[in-house]
Write an enzyme that holds these catalytic residues in place. Structure first.
Site, PDB file in Angstrom:
ATOM      1  N   SER A   1       0.864  -1.169   0.000  1.00 39.15           N
ATOM      2  CA  SER A   1       0.000   0.000   0.000  1.00 39.15           C
ATOM      3  C   SER A   1       0.903   1.221   0.000  1.00 39.15           C
ATOM      4  O   SER A   1       2.114   1.103   0.272  1.00 39.15           O
ATOM      5  CB  SER A   1      -0.881  -0.024   1.256  1.00 39.15           C
ATOM      6  OG  SER A   1      -1.398   1.249   1.557  1.00 39.15           O
TER       7      SER A   1
ATOM      8  N   TYR B   1      -3.413  -1.053  10.522  1.00 34.78           N
ATOM      9  CA  TYR B   1      -3.338  -1.311   9.076  1.00 34.78           C
ATOM     10  C   TYR B   1      -1.973  -0.896   8.537  1.00 34.78           C
ATOM     11  O   TYR B   1      -1.345  -1.624   7.761  1.00 34.78           O
ATOM     12  CB  TYR B   1      -4.452  -0.545   8.360  1.00 34.78           C
ATOM     13  CG  TYR B   1      -4.449  -0.728   6.859  1.00 34.78           C
ATOM     14  CD1 TYR B   1      -4.922  -1.901   6.286  1.00 34.78           C
ATOM     15  CD2 TYR B   1      -3.978   0.285   6.017  1.00 34.78           C
ATOM     16  CE1 TYR B   1      -4.932  -2.071   4.907  1.00 34.78           C
ATOM     17  CE2 TYR B   1      -3.977   0.127   4.641  1.00 34.78           C
ATOM     18  CZ  TYR B   1      -4.452  -1.050   4.091  1.00 34.78           C
ATOM     19  OH  TYR B   1      -4.441  -1.209   2.727  1.00 34.78           O
TER      20      TYR B   1
END
Length: 243
Positions: free
Chosen positions: A125, A138
């Protein structure tokens, strides 16, 4: 000889685009996902469960005798700072995002090592590189994916196995829409389209990325055109992390 790919999380979002593109390239693709997929070669699998992962990989080896490519794209999102994150939240995110990737690598690498060849792409990400608010757990999981990509690339380079992480920014997926809807509900925002416009304006290219664009980058890293890229974090974020 037909190439064989294993893709986790291929039932929707970026993973679905990857599966579709690889199949278009005449690659046999096995989709390991907990969510049902109507296409051929779907195997229901909880990636956080190592026994299920091992069973699926052994079934693929029995059927195909090889695994040439692995794309680990299964993952979940969670929003919250440390105080807002319960221990259950923490364990769930780490077990799926990091544990699931580890389980796949652990199961697939011995077969690639035996073949002295293989290409692996892990889905990171933009948060594999930077921090964002309310994203402690996360963010931690995506930094761990970056670490797994780099360390695995070093450890298995001698076996001709190339490992990279593709790190998308804001991409229009069901995960993205779900996050936007949750944010709107939490903050009592009526006009969701306004949130989409604001999100687009945060990107230097002034738009949200598309899953197919991420799939094309992943395909390049798996293809014969990539002979020397390994251990890299490939950003595909419209320039967001360059700011």
């Amino acid at each position: 000889m037909n190439k064989v790919a294993v893709v986790s999380g291929g039932s929707n979002g970026i993973g679905k685009s990857i599966v579709k593109l690889l199949r278009k390239k005449n690659i046999t693709v096995y989709n390991l996902d907990i969510q049902t997929d109507e296409c051929d070669h779907y195997l229901k699998c909880n990636l956080a469960n190592k026994e299920e992962v091992n069973e699926c990989i052994m079934q693929i080896i029995r059927d195909e005798h090889t695994i040439d490519y692995l794309v680990s794209s299964a993952g979940i999102h969670f929003s919250g700072n440390i105080e807002q994150t319960t221990y259950d939240d923490f364990n769930r995110v780490l077990q799926i995002n990091v544990g699931g990737t580890f389980n796949l690598l652990k199961a697939v690498l011995p077969y690639m090592k035996k073949n002295n060849a293989g290409k692996i792409v892990l889905l990171g990400s933009d948060q594999s590189k930077i921090a964002k608010p309310n994203s402690s757990c996360y963010n931690l999981s995506k930094h761990a994916i970056a670490s797994l990509a780099k360390t695995t690339a070093i450890d298995y380079a001698k076996h001709n196995i190339l490992v990279n992480a593709v790190c998308p920014g804001t991409i229009e997926t069901p995960l993205y829409h779900n996050a936007i809807e949750k944010y709107a509900k939490k903050n009592n925002i009526q006009h969701i389209e306004q949130l989409h416009e604001e999100e687009a304006k945060l990107q230097p290219l002034n738009r949200i990325g598309q899953p197919d664009e991420v799939a094309e980058l992943i395909y390049f890293l798996l293809s014969d055109k990539n002979k020397y890229i390994t251990g890299s974090l490939q950003m595909i974020d419209g320039g967001f992390t360059a700011i």
